[in-house]
Write an enzyme that holds these catalytic residues in place. Sequence first.
Site, PDB file in Angstrom:
ATOM      1  N   THR A   1       0.380  -1.308   2.710  1.00  0.00           N
ATOM      2  CA  THR A   1      -0.930  -0.635   2.732  1.00  0.00           C
ATOM      3  C   THR A   1      -1.245   0.319   3.868  1.00  0.00           C
ATOM      4  OG1 THR A   1      -1.788  -2.970   2.143  1.00  0.00           O
ATOM      5  CG2 THR A   1      -3.192  -1.392   3.258  1.00  0.00           C
TER       6      THR A   1
ATOM      7  N   GLY B   1       1.751  -7.607   8.569  1.00  0.00           N
ATOM      8  CA  GLY B   1       1.609  -8.628   9.686  1.00  0.00           C
ATOM      9  C   GLY B   1       3.065  -8.711  10.232  1.00  0.00           C
TER      10      GLY B   1
ATOM     11  N   GLU C   1      -2.600  -9.511  -0.483  1.00  0.00           N
ATOM     12  CA  GLU C   1      -1.992  -9.430  -1.738  1.00  0.00           C
ATOM     13  C   GLU C   1      -2.461  -9.202  -2.815  1.00  0.00           C
ATOM     14  OE1 GLU C   1       1.491  -9.992  -0.651  1.00  0.00           O
ATOM     15  OE2 GLU C   1       1.632  -8.898  -2.546  1.00  0.00           O
TER      16      GLU C   1
HETATM   17  C1  LIG Z   1       0.229 -13.927   7.167  1.00  0.00           C
HETATM   18  C2  LIG Z   1      -0.688 -14.988   6.711  1.00  0.00           C
HETATM   19  C3  LIG Z   1       0.059 -16.349   6.668  1.00  0.00           C
HETATM   20  C4  LIG Z   1       0.292 -16.819   5.490  1.00  0.00           C
HETATM   21  C5  LIG Z   1      -0.665 -16.399   4.262  1.00  0.00           C
HETATM   22  C6  LIG Z   1       0.511 -16.366   3.140  1.00  0.00           C
HETATM   23  C7  LIG Z   1       0.559 -15.362   2.472  1.00  0.00           C
HETATM   24  C8  LIG Z   1      -0.108 -13.860   2.945  1.00  0.00           C
HETATM   25  C9  LIG Z   1       0.916 -12.833   2.581  1.00  0.00           C
HETATM   26  C10 LIG Z   1       1.221 -11.611   2.814  1.00  0.00           C
HETATM   27  C11 LIG Z   1       0.051 -10.892   3.781  1.00  0.00           C
HETATM   28  C12 LIG Z   1      -0.331  -9.959   2.939  1.00  0.00           C
HETATM   29  C13 LIG Z   1       0.196  -8.889   2.437  1.00  0.00           C
HETATM   30  C14 LIG Z   1      -0.031  -7.827   1.585  1.00  0.00           C
HETATM   31  O1  LIG Z   1      -1.226  -7.748   1.302  1.00  0.00           O
HETATM   32  S1  LIG Z   1       1.408  -6.823   0.912  1.00  0.00           S
HETATM   33  C15 LIG Z   1       0.083  -5.689   0.054  1.00  0.00           C
HETATM   34  C16 LIG Z   1      -0.343  -6.092  -1.218  1.00  0.00           C
HETATM   35  N1  LIG Z   1      -1.081  -5.154  -1.827  1.00  0.00           N
HETATM   36  C17 LIG Z   1      -1.366  -5.289  -3.032  1.00  0.00           C
HETATM   37  O2  LIG Z   1      -1.337  -6.183  -3.888  1.00  0.00           O
HETATM   38  C18 LIG Z   1      -1.838  -4.252  -3.923  1.00  0.00           C
HETATM   39  C19 LIG Z   1      -2.678  -4.284  -5.214  1.00  0.00           C
HETATM   40  N2  LIG Z   1      -2.497  -3.352  -6.247  1.00  0.00           N
HETATM   41  C20 LIG Z   1      -1.426  -3.396  -7.158  1.00  0.00           C
HETATM   42  O3  LIG Z   1      -0.735  -4.152  -7.290  1.00  0.00           O
HETATM   43  C21 LIG Z   1      -1.657  -2.189  -8.082  1.00  0.00           C
HETATM   44  O4  LIG Z   1      -2.248  -0.833  -7.376  1.00  0.00           O
HETATM   45  C22 LIG Z   1      -2.373  -2.223  -9.181  1.00  0.00           C
HETATM   46  C23 LIG Z   1      -1.634  -3.403  -9.913  1.00  0.00           C
HETATM   47  C24 LIG Z   1      -3.898  -2.667  -9.008  1.00  0.00           C
HETATM   48  C25 LIG Z   1      -2.559  -1.130  -9.969  1.00  0.00           C
HETATM   49  O5  LIG Z   1      -1.119  -0.332 -10.221  1.00  0.00           O
HETATM   50  P1  LIG Z   1      -0.991   0.663 -11.185  1.00  0.00           P
HETATM   51  O6  LIG Z   1      -1.898   1.664 -10.847  1.00  0.00           O
HETATM   52  O7  LIG Z   1       0.306   0.989 -11.001  1.00  0.00           O
HETATM   53  O8  LIG Z   1      -1.258  -0.270 -12.341  1.00  0.00           O
HETATM   54  P2  LIG Z   1      -1.960  -0.173 -13.734  1.00  0.00           P
HETATM   55  O9  LIG Z   1      -1.968   1.548 -14.214  1.00  0.00           O
HETATM   56  O10 LIG Z   1      -3.369  -0.900 -13.739  1.00  0.00           O
HETATM   57  O11 LIG Z   1      -0.645  -0.619 -14.584  1.00  0.00           O
HETATM   58  C26 LIG Z   1       0.549   0.097 -14.867  1.00  0.00           C
HETATM   59  C27 LIG Z   1       1.431  -1.255 -15.398  1.00  0.00           C
HETATM   60  O12 LIG Z   1       2.210  -1.994 -14.518  1.00  0.00           O
HETATM   61  C28 LIG Z   1       1.833  -3.199 -14.504  1.00  0.00           C
HETATM   62  N3  LIG Z   1       2.038  -4.014 -13.395  1.00  0.00           N
HETATM   63  C29 LIG Z   1       1.122  -3.602 -12.299  1.00  0.00           C
HETATM   64  N4  LIG Z   1       1.360  -4.451 -11.184  1.00  0.00           N
HETATM   65  C30 LIG Z   1       2.343  -5.161 -11.609  1.00  0.00           C
HETATM   66  C31 LIG Z   1       3.186  -6.451 -10.766  1.00  0.00           C
HETATM   67  N5  LIG Z   1       3.034  -6.654  -9.511  1.00  0.00           N
HETATM   68  N6  LIG Z   1       3.866  -6.753 -11.587  1.00  0.00           N
HETATM   69  C32 LIG Z   1       4.360  -6.599 -12.940  1.00  0.00           C
HETATM   70  N7  LIG Z   1       3.674  -5.557 -13.659  1.00  0.00           N
HETATM   71  C33 LIG Z   1       2.649  -4.862 -13.169  1.00  0.00           C
HETATM   72  C34 LIG Z   1       0.469  -3.298 -15.259  1.00  0.00           C
HETATM   73  O13 LIG Z   1       0.352  -4.518 -15.807  1.00  0.00           O
HETATM   74  C35 LIG Z   1       0.429  -1.908 -16.326  1.00  0.00           C
HETATM   75  O14 LIG Z   1       1.562  -2.568 -17.111  1.00  0.00           O
HETATM   76  P3  LIG Z   1       1.126  -2.329 -18.981  1.00  0.00           P
HETATM   77  O15 LIG Z   1      -0.178  -2.728 -19.102  1.00  0.00           O
HETATM   78  O16 LIG Z   1       2.106  -2.667 -19.615  1.00  0.00           O
HETATM   79  O17 LIG Z   1       1.187  -0.419 -18.734  1.00  0.00           O
HETATM   80  C1  LIG Z   2      -5.183 -10.706   6.631  1.00  0.00           C
HETATM   81  C2  LIG Z   2      -4.468  -9.597   5.998  1.00  0.00           C
HETATM   82  C3  LIG Z   2      -3.061  -9.680   6.064  1.00  0.00           C
HETATM   83  C4  LIG Z   2      -2.626  -8.292   5.338  1.00  0.00           C
HETATM   84  N1  LIG Z   2      -1.255  -8.214   5.599  1.00  0.00           N
HETATM   85  C5  LIG Z   2      -0.752  -7.100   4.806  1.00  0.00           C
HETATM   86  C6  LIG Z   2       0.787  -6.895   5.041  1.00  0.00           C
HETATM   87  O1  LIG Z   2       1.367  -7.672   5.624  1.00  0.00           O
HETATM   88  N2  LIG Z   2       1.334  -5.817   4.518  1.00  0.00           N
HETATM   89  C7  LIG Z   2       0.333  -4.880   3.858  1.00  0.00           C
HETATM   90  O2  LIG Z   2       1.238  -4.029   3.250  1.00  0.00           O
HETATM   91  N3  LIG Z   2      -0.823  -5.310   3.577  1.00  0.00           N
HETATM   92  C8  LIG Z   2      -1.402  -6.132   4.369  1.00  0.00           C
HETATM   93  N4  LIG Z   2      -2.748  -6.399   4.099  1.00  0.00           N
HETATM   94  C9  LIG Z   2      -3.542  -5.284   3.102  1.00  0.00           C
HETATM   95  C10 LIG Z   2      -3.963  -5.827   1.868  1.00  0.00           C
HETATM   96  O3  LIG Z   2      -2.997  -5.851   0.988  1.00  0.00           O
HETATM   97  C11 LIG Z   2      -5.263  -5.013   1.361  1.00  0.00           C
HETATM   98  O4  LIG Z   2      -6.506  -5.230   2.351  1.00  0.00           O
HETATM   99  C12 LIG Z   2      -5.735  -5.166  -0.130  1.00  0.00           C
HETATM  100  O5  LIG Z   2      -4.656  -4.815  -0.832  1.00  0.00           O
HETATM  101  C13 LIG Z   2      -6.870  -4.647  -0.435  1.00  0.00           C
HETATM  102  O6  LIG Z   2      -6.777  -3.267  -0.323  1.00  0.00           O
HETATM  103  P1  LIG Z   2      -7.979  -2.703   0.671  1.00  0.00           P
HETATM  104  O7  LIG Z   2      -8.116  -3.294   1.946  1.00  0.00           O
HETATM  105  O8  LIG Z   2      -7.547  -1.086   0.768  1.00  0.00           O
HETATM  106  O9  LIG Z   2      -9.281  -2.780   0.098  1.00  0.00           O
HETATM  107  P2  LIG Z   2      -9.836  -1.726  -1.186  1.00  0.00           P
HETATM  108  O10 LIG Z   2      -8.647  -1.423  -2.250  1.00  0.00           O
HETATM  109  O11 LIG Z   2     -10.528  -0.650  -0.810  1.00  0.00           O
HETATM  110  O12 LIG Z   2     -10.896  -2.715  -2.028  1.00  0.00           O
HETATM  111  C14 LIG Z   2     -12.287  -2.590  -1.299  1.00  0.00           C
HETATM  112  C15 LIG Z   2     -13.364  -2.755  -2.776  1.00  0.00           C
HETATM  113  O13 LIG Z   2     -12.934  -1.908  -3.485  1.00  0.00           O
HETATM  114  C16 LIG Z   2     -12.736  -2.343  -4.872  1.00  0.00           C
HETATM  115  N5  LIG Z   2     -11.848  -1.894  -5.842  1.00  0.00           N
HETATM  116  C17 LIG Z   2     -10.658  -1.153  -5.024  1.00  0.00           C
HETATM  117  N6  LIG Z   2     -10.013  -0.679  -6.354  1.00  0.00           N
HETATM  118  C18 LIG Z   2     -10.787  -1.085  -7.472  1.00  0.00           C
HETATM  119  C19 LIG Z   2     -10.574  -0.696  -9.034  1.00  0.00           C
HETATM  120  N7  LIG Z   2      -9.424  -0.138  -9.284  1.00  0.00           N
HETATM  121  N8  LIG Z   2     -11.343  -1.402  -9.776  1.00  0.00           N
HETATM  122  C20 LIG Z   2     -12.682  -2.100  -9.324  1.00  0.00           C
HETATM  123  N9  LIG Z   2     -12.806  -2.437  -8.109  1.00  0.00           N
HETATM  124  C21 LIG Z   2     -11.903  -1.815  -7.071  1.00  0.00           C
HETATM  125  C22 LIG Z   2     -12.334  -3.823  -4.240  1.00  0.00           C
HETATM  126  O14 LIG Z   2     -12.558  -4.863  -5.487  1.00  0.00           O
HETATM  127  C23 LIG Z   2     -12.953  -4.099  -3.343  1.00  0.00           C
HETATM  128  O15 LIG Z   2     -14.021  -4.824  -3.602  1.00  0.00           O
HETATM  129  C24 LIG Z   2      -3.555  -7.542   4.594  1.00  0.00           C
HETATM  130  C25 LIG Z   2      -4.749  -7.728   4.404  1.00  0.00           C
HETATM  131  C26 LIG Z   2      -5.364  -8.765   5.050  1.00  0.00           C
HETATM  132  C27 LIG Z   2      -6.709  -8.945   5.169  1.00  0.00           C
END
Ligand SMILES: CC/C=C\C/C=C\C/C=C\C/C=C/C(=O)SCCNC(=O)CCNC(=O)[C@H](O)C(C)(C)COP(=O)(O)OP(=O)(O)OC[C@H]1O[C@@H](n2cnc3c(N)ncnc32)[C@H](O)[C@@H]1OP(=O)(O)O
Ligand SMILES: Cc1cc2nc3c(=O)[nH]c(=O)nc-3n(C[C@H](O)[C@H](O)[C@H](O)COP(=O)(O)OP(=O)(O)OC[C@H]3O[C@@H](n4cnc5c(N)ncnc54)[C@H](O)[C@@H]3O)c2cc1C
Length: 625
Positions: free
Chosen positions: A109, A148, A391
């Site tokens: 992110t 994190g 996530e």
């Molecule tokens: C620390 C706290 C302690 C305890 C808590 C426990 C756990 C906490 C864990 C960690 C802390 C947080 C970490 C994070 O937050 S890390 C960052 C996480 N970020 C995200 O999850 C980002 C979310 N966004 C996405 O995944 C993609 O941008 C999204 C899927 C929304 C869109 O991607 P894209 O634009 O490439 O996709 P589409 O055009 O919609 O579809 C393309 C194609 O790809 C397939 N797809 C997408 N994602 C996946 C996947 N993960 N696995 C497999 N396939 C995937 C999708 O289905 C499409 O396929 P098709 O329909 O066949 O074309």
């Molecule tokens: C406690 C915590 C720990 C984290 N740890 C990590 C980490 O270790 N590593 C890391 O990489 N990231 C981490 N993250 C970041 C986290 O993965 C992002 O916050 C999360 O993926 C959401 O993205 P954003 O914050 O940019 O929100 P945005 O994507 O800006 O979302 C804001 C709003 O926009 C809407 N929106 C966005 N896109 C769309 C769409 N295509 N269609 C409809 N609505 C949409 C969402 O639904 C939401 O309501 C952490 C976040 C938190 C809160």
Amino acid sequence: MLTKREELFGGTPDEYLSHKEKYENSTRKAVILFSLLRKIQEENNTDLTNYRNLLSGVLGASISQDGSPFGLHYIMFMPVFMSQADEEQQERWLHRALNCSIIGSYAQTELGHGTFIRGLETTATYDPSTQEFVLHSPTLTSYKWWPGGLGNTANYCIVIAQLYSKGECHGIHSFIVQVRDEDTHMPLPGIKVGEIGVKMGLNAVNNGFIGFENVRIPRTNMLMKHAKILEDGTYVKSKNSKLIYGAMVFVRVVIVFDSVNYLAKAITVATRYSAVRRQSQLKEGEPERQILDYVTQQDKILTAIAGCFAMKMNARMLWDTFNVINDQLHKGNMERLGELHALACCLKAISTSDSSLFTARCRVSCGGHGYMVSSTLPATSALTTASCTYEGDNTVLLLQTARFLLKTWRQIDTGPLTPTVEYLKTVSAPGFSYKWENSIEGIIRGFQIVSMKKISSCLNLMTAKVMSGMSQADAWNTISIQLVSAGESHCRAIVISTFHEDMSKAMRSMSASLAEVMGQLVELYAVYWTLERLGDLLEYTSISGADVVKLRSWYEELLRKIRPNAVGLVDAFDIIDELLQSTLGAYDGRVYERLMEEALKSPLNAEPVNQSFHKYLKPFMQGKL
Ligand SMILES: CC/C=C\C/C=C\C/C=C\C/C=C/C(=O)SCCNC(=O)CCNC(=O)[C@H](O)C(C)(C)COP(=O)(O)OP(=O)(O)OC[C@H]1O[C@@H](n2cnc3c(N)ncnc32)[C@H](O)[C@@H]1OP(=O)(O)O
Ligand SMILES: Cc1cc2nc3c(=O)[nH]c(=O)nc-3n(C[C@H](O)[C@H](O)[C@H](O)COP(=O)(O)OP(=O)(O)OC[C@H]3O[C@@H](n4cnc5c(N)ncnc54)[C@H](O)[C@@H]3O)c2cc1C
């Protein structure tokens, strides 16, 4: 000499520490806890199956409601390494990560992008003359933000960046980057790293930011299990571009387990407190009643207990499904990747939103004392709401599930469906007929029909809008509320049916009395969500007003039956007081004594008159200010 337990759980309560002290204290505790865990690791192998058990130890035993600065090292850094690094890279780094001689984070992110990862701005440009990548943060919005442990703890991190080679962009890829000197812990040249500041919760996780000023890393720091860059800069693409997303699927699976752990803590506190707290007279002249005797309190808490059991069984199903499909992926069979992604997305979204909803209910069900930090309910509420975002934002993930469901529905007549969507064929088959019945099986069928009809309706709407000249993207956005609802309905149908089927199997080996209680929990969960989703059921099934009246009676009867076993059900979670860390939920029920004990720890009780009286209050009250 303090015992380990006293070292871990004693000392000044976190709530009275500064942000900096809280971090330092959590690091001290994390070192103690993870030294113990390291011993466990030394006895076990570290493949993903065993790894999750270790991970649940990390998460389930997280000794602070504020998380841990090592959380990401275990939750993402290592799993991503295991799934995306090639053998040589695993050989070079994995054992050092396992024994914590390096601490890692996961930097995906950015300030400007969280959801839309194809829009990430950090670049990794290959320089064949030196066989290095040049990592660069071109803008402020490209700074990694949130990882994190990155603020002050990690000395390595996995960075997700746009890969450029020979002038061409190949999209996002993963790189391992050393961010701090292993000896001095000073940030390495070209690296600007720090902590992002105080958050709503999880303030011990040490979330950080990082920016790169043309930082050079060896070619072999690109994680190359799937895609590769050869020495001359030739790009070798992955068998499947979606494999880079794999780690997020794994973490979403972990998060479903995690949401159960958090909810189990909250309902243990709220249930035990509701058995101890007496308030109001149900009948004039009678003694005050345990608040758990009030049906409105049972409505708040017993449904949360049922939800916790339901999600626990679904977490296990998801884990088993993940392992089956992950094995297939390792053998090159990608057939069910889309299904796994869709299932992980909707279960992560529903488990975290349910956990957040029910935890908030537990907080309010404990009245004013539930608002005390010492109850731990506010911290658990802050935790569970965070899980609706990290996530993958829940809305975005449910849209991913909807995308898969529409794709599945388009192909409904082309052959067999994969297990989690097989029901779509059943309930849409020619000649299939269904009349609503107030039974578990009838409810499951009803939810499956609602899901199928919502998916079908969304596809018809999309088609009609595109035929009317609207672009695919605009049509998608226009009906996105209905798409999210279809994803949720699909997931709810899976959760109820999995809970019913898996609990029915488990009940065969239970005593009759235990099986009876477990059966009541399944019924309570199913009837609760039926009453919660009446609008959908009235729109898409033959449920009648008379059915609803009977459902409400059934619901109230279940609350009455489960009430006597409520405390036993949460005691079964067996969460020790040191982990519960709650004045309201301690096993001995000494709520009032504990509330007072904790209050007296407040620094404001250290002296009878605080210095602000003489500095501010007294002059003010005497009109001198
Ligand atoms: C620390 C706290 C302690 C305890 C808590 C426990 C756990 C906490 C864990 C960690 C802390 C947080 C970490 C994070 O937050 S890390 C960052 C996480 N970020 C995200 O999850 C980002 C979310 N966004 C996405 O995944 C993609 O941008 C999204 C899927 C929304 C869109 O991607 P894209 O634009 O490439 O996709 P589409 O055009 O919609 O579809 C393309 C194609 O790809 C397939 N797809 C997408 N994602 C996946 C996947 N993960 N696995 C497999 N396939 C995937 C999708 O289905 C499409 O396929 P098709 O329909 O066949 O074309
Ligand atoms: C406690 C915590 C720990 C984290 N740890 C990590 C980490 O270790 N590593 C890391 O990489 N990231 C981490 N993250 C970041 C986290 O993965 C992002 O916050 C999360 O993926 C959401 O993205 P954003 O914050 O940019 O929100 P945005 O994507 O800006 O979302 C804001 C709003 O926009 C809407 N929106 C966005 N896109 C769309 C769409 N295509 N269609 C409809 N609505 C949409 C969402 O639904 C939401 O309501 C952490 C976040 C938190 C809160």
